[in-house]
Design a protein around this motif. Structure first.
Motif: not given
Lengths: 317, 263, 733
Positions: A70-99
């Motif tokens: 896990x690297x938060x910079x990578x996750x931030x970029x990936x999830x943002x791009x996935x959002x742009x790609x998929x246009x989901x209504x909700x993004x769910x993430x675990x409320x973990x330390x990494x989340x």
């Protein structure tokens, strides 16, 4: 615009349980919105992970190969791009330390509302109602928002998804801006490892704040001896330095699943419960009948531990 | 180096309380400095004492009544404080992460700190998102749930430990400028004596309105609204053993024997 | 041989000395006195450079000197808890003073009498003089022998610690040399002057002379009668030469000693006396106020200490009595009260010599005193009670504690308590609204003193209000007052924490806030007396609230009270511990007691704040006896009581201690009383003691051996009112 994107969590080659719980929550929301459930897994052996994440109700698993951990910079970029790609209504993430390490950044980058640490979710397709706790669990609140959102879910509130699904496994080619990665993980450390592994014990005699003083731990040790059980504790006991870190049960300690868990003078904060709720039988000894531990106990004694514990030790001597 | 610490006065609730609408009735509420922020302040002050930080500034969003609490940070050694409040904020029933980010962003931009320390979360509403959100907004690097910070920031990086679940800590290098969300246990916070709090009256405490900061009032109307508050139902279905300690102990003894785990 | 008539007997004080030697002697004497005076002068200028002390120390100086002289001459403090030490010191001191007076008499005779009207140091006066000097000199030597036996043979551990140094050795050996040398000198003189019969009154010298005679020490003929005789003329192996050597060594040692006095341990002869003269009778039980001025510092540097606190340091003789009675030290906590006083002294001297500056108190071993040391103090005042020279440890300790609070160096457990008091008004952090709930189980209602006039305004206290065990004590006491038909009431949520112990831990401003709240509240109530459950409250209401200068905080926006006078300045409001009030009720037969109701064998533990602090030892004992219980004393009773471990914030802090003071005390009850293990109940009169002993009973494994009860619980059982007090369900037991 009715899809759900659920991001999963893993560490050192293992998917964490909360990943499957996120799938369950995601499926539930997708059913309510009538959309698809997309699951994302980023870094590590994503191929293996994708197989495992293909549980009932998952429509697509997106894999992103980039590094091992896990690297938060990578996750931030990936999830943002996935959002742009998929246009989901909700993004769910675990409320973990990494989340908590990327979900707020994603929400901000996408200019979406963020709701963290939810224990219940419901949507009519328009309005999302998230249940959260306040004041350390003394009250629950209903939080409403309309439109898209980033939501983190508390572990162990949803059951883990099981079964095998027929999800499509899709590689997602994220464009990672290396310059934007300004943090690096250099290692991991097990804290307070040691001789005793409480997660292996059949019977745990677990002690909390109610013991009042370090000297009183003797009572607990005597009981554990008599029962041939292992001593564990809640966080304050370890924070006080009365027991080593490897005895701590809970979110920042160990997750345990003994046959019998005897919680003595433990009020049952959510972080503690997260670590022991899987125990087969839970017995709580506490003067306070309203202590949260009573909610998950199978058996309870509402009495002073200083009276009950010696009597119990006696019973087995 | 300059450190900005975000601090918050949190509400505390007595064991017995009543709910009025979507809040807890006033008489059952107390106020306290957010526990996590207390650790963040201590960390900043220790960095200052070690000669690494030159200035420690605190920032809070809150009405005048919270000044007494916020002065605790000044009493502990912060150099000055900034408080943001505005009539427009009075009417906002839930200041969500996005709204806080919008406000704090302007303060950070004006102060230009090298390091922002926030608590992991606040003890009352427990959002846990502001620090990371703020960092993203500013283009700062960040680290969430930090329980150790090396007091050596020479080469522009912070070496931290992040407290993961299950007794594992992650060792991470973070480039500055950065925001770190500080976990309890990272240090032992000092006490802010009443004398210290009174002395802190003399330290600078600037109050800014949204207008002063150039924050659009619309930006603070959060997207989330609280529509209900209730006490969670007790789900207990525990078998309660009653009687003298000897009686209850013997019930428990029997159970353990039944389970085959007692010697 | 006896050439002088009996009525004219005397002796030559400079026998055998040449005129050059005589001159040399006076030169040395002059130098000695100058060195001495300079030393004393330097010491006192250091004191005058110190900060003012908050208390009057020099008022009624004449009566102070008279009472101090009595204390010092009688050696009463030295005899306390230590007969051997008392005799030892008394012998040395009385002997020394006698010799000093004797020398002074000779001085007066020699310079002011003899030149004008002839010596009075002749005849019967001379004989009486010689006899007394020998007798007291012998006592002096015996005392020194006892001291040496204890220091070097027994190696009494009190006397050996990190501040024990060569000055202690030099001091005792110098005194020894002076005492023994004086007798040798006398014996040689008597022997060499032909053993005049009348000298038998100098019986020690005579005995030595007989010894010299027995061994046949040579004598030069005629020296005793030759007016021009000088020892220098007859040097050789003879008594005259030995006498000459003894004379000079005795003189030189005496000169050295006198000159050395202000620079080392013998200075205690002056500083300790001065310390007794300037003592504060209320020391410890009434702590000094701090100025409202926020820039005033407590112990940031050694300069913050007052002249009296420095005098305390100089008065210390390292006897170790304070440390030997300290319950913190006994339980292995890192506090040694003597070492704190002496560490401060050493650092002060180190600074005076240009040494490097250190923080006075901090964590981690970089400071003069470690924070752990001060956290360990239980503020029980045993050290002050034991100190023979009236060192007021608690005043210095409070200064250090206040500095710790200023610095934020506060134990986490204590921080929680401070926060609770700040935010809720009580140490439990519970709602003030529930403060009166302890009374719910009573069969009657307790009056609200804010709404109706009462005789007794009862301050219940934090523990009796919130702690389950102590609630039973509160209910017992309420029932006792009700049964005695007393009009009493409480303040419900306007009663906050009394502040006594947080003041002792150093949070002075919070204390002032609490005091201000209470005096303001009391001002609006109608009552005769304040009655306290807790001796800690009693102490601070009685001794400290009247001295708080509320006016100084009048303009302070952060002090929430509105009160500007001195509270109870003239003492028109009596403050009682409840045992004092109830003892009166028992005496007046307002409770049905025949004195045969109970037949338990019990022991009673004196709470520090009731006993040592406020000299109330008998009221609780009288009540216990009135119930019919047999009261058996522990060896450490009354002023020698041993703290439960809960004072000075000990109740709220964690310590690494072995044995816990409470466990040690319960052991004492069961092993060291006459009744021994047949003691059934350990009786307390303080809620904090109750909490500590209930705890010690569990952790020490005494649960089956002894019960801990409050005096009120015994009494309520004796008057058979437990049901009314909600303590037992009807027909139970």
């Amino acid at each position: 615009m009715t899809d759900i994107l659920a991001v999963t969590d893993h560490r050192r080659g293992e998917l964490r349980d909360v990943s499957y719980e996120t799938i369950t929550a995601g499926r539930q929301l997708a059913d309510e919105t009538g959309g698809d459930l997309h699951v994302a897994v980023v870094s590590g052996p994503v191929g293996d992970f994708a197989e495992k994440l293909n549980r009932e109700g998952v429509d697509v698993v997106h894999t992103v190969e980039y590094g091992e951990e896990f690297n938060h910079d990578v996750y931030t970029q990936v999830v943002t791009q996935l959002y742009d790609e998929l246009a989901p209504q909700y993004v769910l993430a675990p409320n973990s330390v990494n989340g908590l390490g990327y979900a707020p950044a994603v929400a901000n980058a996408l200019d979406l509302p963020l709701v963290t640490d939810t224990v219940g979710l419901e949507t009519d397709g328009e309005t999302l109602t998230a249940t959260r706790e306040m004041y350390g669990g003394k009250v629950e609140t209903a939080n409403e928002l309309t439109g898209n959102a980033v939501v983190t879910i508390r572990g162990a509130e949803w059951a883990g998804a099981d079964g095998t699904g027929d999800a499509e496994i899709r590689e997602f080619h994220a464009e990672i801006d290396e310059d934007a990665i300004r943090s690096s993980v250099t290692g991991f450390e097990e804290v307070g490892g040691g001789d005793v592994d409480i997660s292996e014990a059949d019977v745990l005699v677990s002690v909390g704040r109610g013991i009042e003083e370090e000297e009183n731990l003797e009572l607990i040790e005597e009981l554990a001896d008599a029962l041939d059980a292992t001593v564990s504790s809640s966080r304050p006991i370890v924070d006080n330095g009365w027991l080593p870190k490897n005895r701590q049960v809970g979110q920042s300690g160990k997750v345990v699943t003994p046959d019998v868990y005897i919680a003595i003078g433990i009020s049952g904060a959510v972080q503690h419960v997260a670590g022991m709720k899987g125990s087969e039988t839970i017995v709580a000894i506490n003067t306070d009948p309203n202590a949260p531990i009573m909610d998950i106990a199978d058996y309870a004694i509402h009495d002073d531990l200083f009276d009950v514990v010696p009597a119990l030790t006696e019973e087995f001597q | 180096m300059k450190i900005l610490v975000t601090v918050k006065e949190v509400s505390t609730v007595e064991d017995e309380f009543e709910i009025e609408g979507t809040t807890i009735a006033d008489q059952y509420l107390g106020a306290d400095l957010n526990e996590w922020d207390d650790y963040a302040i201590e960390e900043a002050v220790q960095l200052q004492e070690a000669g690494i930080a030159d200035e420690v500034v605190t920032v809070t969003i809150g009405p005048e009544e919270c000044e007494q609490t916020i002065r605790q940070a000044l009493a502990k050694g912060a150099d000055r404080a900034i408080r943001v409040w505005d009539d427009a904020l009075e009417d906002v029933d839930l200041l969500d992460v996005g709204a806080k980010t919008a406000i704090l962003r302007t303060v950070v931009e004006a102060e230009e700190p090298d390091l922002v320390l926030t608590g992991v979360q606040s003890g009352d509403d427990n959002w846990g998102g502001t620090g990371v959100s703020l960092a993203e907004e500013l283009g700062f690097e960040w680290g969430a749930v930090v329980n150790h910070l090396e007091h050596d920031l020479e080469d522009g990086t912070a070496s931290v430990r992040r407290e993961l679940e299950g007794g594992v800590e992650e060792l991470t290098e973070i480039e500055l400028p950065a925001a770190l969300t500080i976990q309890t246990g990272i240090n032992e916070p000092r006490y802010a004596s009443l004398r210290g709090i009174r002395q802190a009256q003399r330290k600078e405490l600037d109050v800014h309105t949204l207008g002063d900061l150039g924050v659009d009032e619309g930006a603070v109307e959060g997207a989330v609204t609280v529509t209900d508050m209730y006490e969670p139902e007790s789900e207990t279905d525990a078998t309660v053993w009653e009687g003298s300690p000897e009686e209850t102990a013997s019930e428990l003894g029997e159970l353990l024997r039944e389970k085959g785990v007692a010697p | 041989m006896n050439v002088l008539a009996q009525t004219e007997v005397t002796r030559e004080t400079y026998w055998g000395l040449s005129s050059t030697e005589y001159a040399l002697f006076y030169l040395l004497a002059t130098v000695t006195i100058l060195v001495f005076l300079y030393g004393v002068y330097s010491r006192f200028t250091r004191y005058t450079a110190g900060d003012d002390d908050p208390f009057a120390r020099l008022d009624n100086l004449a009566s102070r000197i008279v009472s101090s002289t009595k204390i010092v001459l009688s050696n009463e403090k030295q005899f306390d808890r230590d007969l051997y030490g008392g005799l030892m010191h008394a012998f040395i001191m009385w002997g020394f003073l006698t010799l000093l007076i004797a020398t002074t008499i000779l001085f007066i005779d020699g310079y002011f009498w003899e030149p004008f009207q002839g010596s009075f140091w002749v005849g019967d006066f001379y004989l009486a003089y010689q006899f007394i000097v020998d007798a007291m000199g012998l006592l002096f030597v015996v005392g020194i022998g006892m001291a040496m036996y204890r220091r070097y043979w027994v190696r009494n551990e009190r006397l050996w610690d990190r501040h024990t140094s060569s000055e202690d050795d030099i001091f005792i050996w110098t005194l020894f040399a002076l005492g023994v040398g004086g007798f040798l000198l006398e014996g040689l003189r008597i022997y060499a002057t032909g053993m005049p019969d009348h000298e038998i009154v100098s019986f020690v010298g005579w005995g030595l002379a007989l010894l010299f005679q027995t061994i046949g020490l040579p004598v030069v003929e005629g020296t005793a009668t030759d007016p021009n005789y000088t020892a220098l003329g007859v040097l050789g192996f003879n008594a005259e030469t030995f006498h000459w050597l003894a004379w000079w060594s005795h003189s030189l040692i005496a000169f050295f000693f006198i000159a050395w006095i202000p620079y080392a341990k013998p200075f205690h002869m002056l500083s300790s006396f001065a310390n007794v003269v300037t003592r504060d009778e209320n020391a410890g039980k009434r702590l000094p106020n701090v100025p409202a001025d926020l820039d005033a510092t407590n112990a940031e540097s050694i300069e913050d200490f007052t002249w009296k606190e420095m005098l305390d340091q100089d008065a210390c003789t390292k006897c170790g009595r304070c440390s030997s009675v300290c319950p913190a030290k006994a339980s292995g906590r890192p506090l040694d009260p003597r070492n704190v006083i002496l560490d401060l002294k050493k650092y002060r001297e180190h600074r005076a010599e240009g040494g490097e500056q250190q923080p006075i108190i901090a964590d981690g071993g970089t400071s003069v005193i470690d924070t752990e040391t001060m956290e360990s103090c239980m503020a029980c005042m045993a050290c002050m009670d034991a100190c023979p020279v009236e060192i007021e440890h608690l005043q210095s300790f409070t200064r250090l504690n206040r500095q710790m609070t200023d610095q934020g160096d506060v134990d986490p457990g204590m921080q929680d308590v401070f926060q609770n008091v700040m935010q809720n008004g009580n140490t439990f952090g519970d709602s003030q609204r529930s403060r009166g709930e302890w009374a719910d189980d009573l069969e009657f209602d307790v009056a609200d003193a804010r709404e109706q006039e009462v005789d007794y305004l009862w301050y219940v206290g934090d523990y009796p209000s919130y702690d389950d065990r102590n609630k039973k004590v509160a209910r017992s006491l309420a029932t006792i007052l009700q049964e005695a038909d007393v009009s009493f009431g409480i303040l419900f949520d306007d009663e906050k924490y009394d502040g006594n112990d947080i003041r002792r831990v150093g949070e002075e401003f919070l204390y002032v806030e609490l005091a201000g709240h209470h005096v303001e509240t009391w001002d609006d109530c109608e009552f005769d007396k304040i009655v306290c459950t807790d001796p800690h409250s009693y102490n601070t209401f009685k001794n400290e609230y009247p001295e708080v200068d509320f006016e100084e905080f009048a303009d302070d926006p952060m002090m929430p009270f509105d009160y500007e006078q001195r509270w109870n300045k003239d003492g028109e409001i009596d403050v009682y511990h409840w045992t004092q009030a109830v003892e009166e009720l028992v005496d007046e037969r307002r409770l049905e007691l025949s004195g045969t109701e109970l037949d338990y064998t019990v022991t009673y533990h004196d709470p520090c704040h009731l006993g040592r602090y406020n000299d109330e030892y008998e009221a609780p004992r009288e009540i216990i006896k009135a119930t019919g219980c047999e009261l058996d004393e522990m060896p450490r009773n009354r002023a020698d009581s041993f703290c439960c471990g809960g004072g000075g914030g000990g109740l709220w802090m964690e310590f690494d201690e072995e044995p816990k003071p409470s466990e040690e005390r319960l052991r004492e009850a069961l092993e060291d009383t006459d009744a021994g293990s047949s003691i059934e109940k350990f009786v307390v009169a303080c809620p904090m003691c109750m909490t500590m002993y209930e705890d010690g009973r569990k952790t020490g494994g005494f649960e089956d051996d002894i019960e801990v009860v409050d005096v009120a619980e015994l009494l309520v059982e004796a008057i058979d009112a437990q049901e009314k007090a909600g303590l037992k369900i009807a027909a139970a037991d």
